[in-house]
Design a protein around this motif. Structure first.
Motif, mmCIF file in Angstrom:
data_model
loop_
_atom_site.group_PDB
_atom_site.id
_atom_site.type_symbol
_atom_site.label_atom_id
_atom_site.label_comp_id
_atom_site.label_asym_id
_atom_site.label_seq_id
_atom_site.Cartn_x
_atom_site.Cartn_y
_atom_site.Cartn_z
ATOM 1 N N VAL A 109 -10.952 12.856 47.801
ATOM 2 C CA VAL A 109 -9.720 13.878 47.776
ATOM 3 C C VAL A 109 -10.246 15.152 47.034
ATOM 4 O O VAL A 109 -9.975 16.348 47.574
ATOM 5 C CB VAL A 109 -8.515 13.566 47.303
ATOM 6 N N GLU A 110 -10.907 14.958 45.976
ATOM 7 C CA GLU A 110 -11.498 16.395 45.404
ATOM 8 C C GLU A 110 -12.344 17.010 46.253
ATOM 9 O O GLU A 110 -12.608 18.446 46.486
ATOM 10 C CB GLU A 110 -12.105 15.878 43.940
ATOM 11 N N SER A 132 -10.600 18.701 48.940
ATOM 12 C CA SER A 132 -10.093 20.014 48.461
ATOM 13 C C SER A 132 -10.992 21.087 48.541
ATOM 14 O O SER A 132 -10.758 22.152 48.843
ATOM 15 C CB SER A 132 -9.342 19.595 47.037
ATOM 16 N N ASP A 133 -12.078 20.587 47.928
ATOM 17 C CA ASP A 133 -13.236 21.924 47.933
ATOM 18 C C ASP A 133 -13.707 22.357 49.323
ATOM 19 O O ASP A 133 -13.806 23.790 49.470
ATOM 20 C CB ASP A 133 -14.619 21.097 47.358
ATOM 21 N N GLU A 193 -11.670 22.270 51.932
ATOM 22 C CA GLU A 193 -10.625 23.307 52.464
ATOM 23 C C GLU A 193 -10.565 24.592 51.979
ATOM 24 O O GLU A 193 -10.424 25.743 52.543
ATOM 25 C CB GLU A 193 -9.081 22.647 51.947
ATOM 26 N N GLU A 194 -11.075 24.692 50.615
ATOM 27 C CA GLU A 194 -11.136 26.155 50.042
ATOM 28 C C GLU A 194 -12.391 26.782 50.567
ATOM 29 O O GLU A 194 -12.232 28.064 50.943
ATOM 30 C CB GLU A 194 -11.376 26.099 48.564
ATOM 31 N N ASN A 252 -6.167 23.825 55.623
ATOM 32 C CA ASN A 252 -5.380 22.933 55.110
ATOM 33 C C ASN A 252 -5.389 21.532 55.803
ATOM 34 O O ASN A 252 -5.160 21.321 57.119
ATOM 35 C CB ASN A 252 -4.126 23.381 54.621
ATOM 36 N N ASN A 298 -2.071 15.589 53.700
ATOM 37 C CA ASN A 298 -2.469 14.455 52.897
ATOM 38 C C ASN A 298 -2.232 13.084 53.905
ATOM 39 O O ASN A 298 -3.188 12.263 53.405
ATOM 40 C CB ASN A 298 -1.641 14.423 51.735
ATOM 41 N N LEU A 310 -5.673 12.692 55.113
ATOM 42 C CA LEU A 310 -6.705 12.434 54.143
ATOM 43 C C LEU A 310 -6.961 11.045 53.793
ATOM 44 O O LEU A 310 -7.886 10.480 53.554
ATOM 45 C CB LEU A 310 -6.347 12.868 52.859
#
Length: 80
Positions: free
Chosen positions: A42-43, A46-47, A49-50, A55, A58, A61
């Motif tokens: 997940v982390e 998330s990285d 996505e940035e 986006n 979830n 994911l």
């Protein structure tokens, strides 16, 4: 975004954040086989996505078990 760019970024993040040699990370690797748990995955996403300014829902994911699934999911999000 070129094909392979998402995969290259994933390899880079896994090797820098988790200390896993890049050579060990293949498109067929599962997060589990790399010693990553669901929180790590997940982390990582998330990285990503940035980095790619997208986006990922979830719900989607939870289906990412392998590097290939993460690459495909990110490429779908980028294409939208």
């Amino acid at each position: 975004i070129m094909a392979g760019e998402v995969f290259a970024k994933i390899v880079d993040l896994i090797s820098t954040k988790k200390g896993i040699p890049a050579a060990q990370v293949t498109i067929e690797s599962s997060f589990e086989s790399l010693g990553m748990d669901s929180l790590d995955a997940v982390e990582l996403v998330s990285d990503l996505e940035e980095i790619f300014n997208v986006n990922i829902p979830n719900a989607e994911l939870h289906h990412f078990k392998t590097i290939r699934q993460a690459v495909d999911g990110l490429e779908r999000a980028i294409a939208q």
